[in-house]
Design a protein around this motif. Sequence first.
Motif, mmCIF file in Angstrom:
data_model
loop_
_atom_site.group_PDB
_atom_site.id
_atom_site.type_symbol
_atom_site.label_atom_id
_atom_site.label_comp_id
_atom_site.label_asym_id
_atom_site.label_seq_id
_atom_site.Cartn_x
_atom_site.Cartn_y
_atom_site.Cartn_z
ATOM 1 N N LEU A 33 0.855 -1.182 0.000
ATOM 2 C CA LEU A 33 0.000 0.000 0.000
ATOM 3 C C LEU A 33 0.893 1.235 0.000
ATOM 4 C CD1 LEU A 33 -2.553 -1.095 2.760
ATOM 5 C CD2 LEU A 33 -2.909 -1.170 0.283
ATOM 6 N N GLN A 59 6.029 2.886 1.106
ATOM 7 C CA GLN A 59 5.040 1.830 0.999
ATOM 8 C C GLN A 59 4.988 0.988 2.265
ATOM 9 O OE1 GLN A 59 6.189 -0.138 -2.745
ATOM 10 N NE2 GLN A 59 4.426 0.842 -3.718
ATOM 11 N N LYS A 208 -7.759 -2.397 -2.949
ATOM 12 C CA LYS A 208 -6.943 -1.250 -3.358
ATOM 13 C C LYS A 208 -7.606 -0.405 -4.441
ATOM 14 C CE LYS A 208 -2.543 -2.306 -3.878
ATOM 15 N NZ LYS A 208 -1.323 -3.059 -4.257
ATOM 16 N N ILE A 229 -5.163 1.680 8.017
ATOM 17 C CA ILE A 229 -5.146 0.352 7.389
ATOM 18 C C ILE A 229 -6.103 -0.590 8.102
ATOM 19 C CG2 ILE A 229 -3.717 -1.673 6.895
ATOM 20 C CD1 ILE A 229 -1.377 0.226 6.449
#
Length: 271
Positions: A33, A59, A208, A229
């Motif tokens: 992510l 990331q 995503k 998250i």
Amino acid sequence: MAVRPAARPGRNPYGPAVRRRGLLVVALDGTTLTVPDSPAVLTRFTKQAGNHGGTGYPQVRLLALVACGTRSLIDAVFGPTTTGETTYAPRLLPSLRPGMILLADRNFAAQGLLSDITANGSEVLVRLNHGRRMPVLARHPGSYLSTLGPVTVRVIDCEITITTTAGKHTGLYRLATTLLDHHRYPAGELATLYDQRLEVETAYLELKSMILGSRVLRARTPERITREIHALLVVYQLARSARRERPGCLVAPAEAGFRVGAGLDGPGAVR
């Protein structure tokens, strides 16, 4: 995708032998992510290097255990990309149990990891590098017995053809499984079953692209990224549950459209 030596068993995603034995098919894989490029974030999450300049943003590595039949999350772990998938994977093993069969790519075919997975009582179907040398202990139709460290496995060499608008591409896959009985679990059915590993990648696509909209996460500190998250995973799980429980659904949950089922499209859609 066509798998030889066996044909697909209709629309059943698991294969009759696995269904009859009541095994829950799950898959393990990782993704990344993208998070904001702020000084606070860079104290924990880094940019990945690459041959073409690497990534422009830091990331986070996410590793999830997914039920293939519904694409529901069973467990997940995430953290810096400086830690690899096989290092995160043991943190998910307590969620495995007898009656499950874990599908995994060749990245997870390490001897120690497979030994830890089977210690929990679950079965494994994992891809191996095709050139990996495997001792042959006994031969069966379409497979042979071998070992991966302390674990006895059955090895299946199969030919897989992928058909796209650009044509057909055929490759050789080598699979290893702890399902040793070739009568109860024919090699062709297990080769077909391995196709279900892609359900975890489809789950990442839904997470995503359809929920996150391919956006960079909004939080600008490591602590807030952790909370964001967790919230993202909760929303995904709720959307999957809504799809699974929707009245009048006539197809398997994993085959149903995610956006409409989750209320992301259509009348009354969530915006």
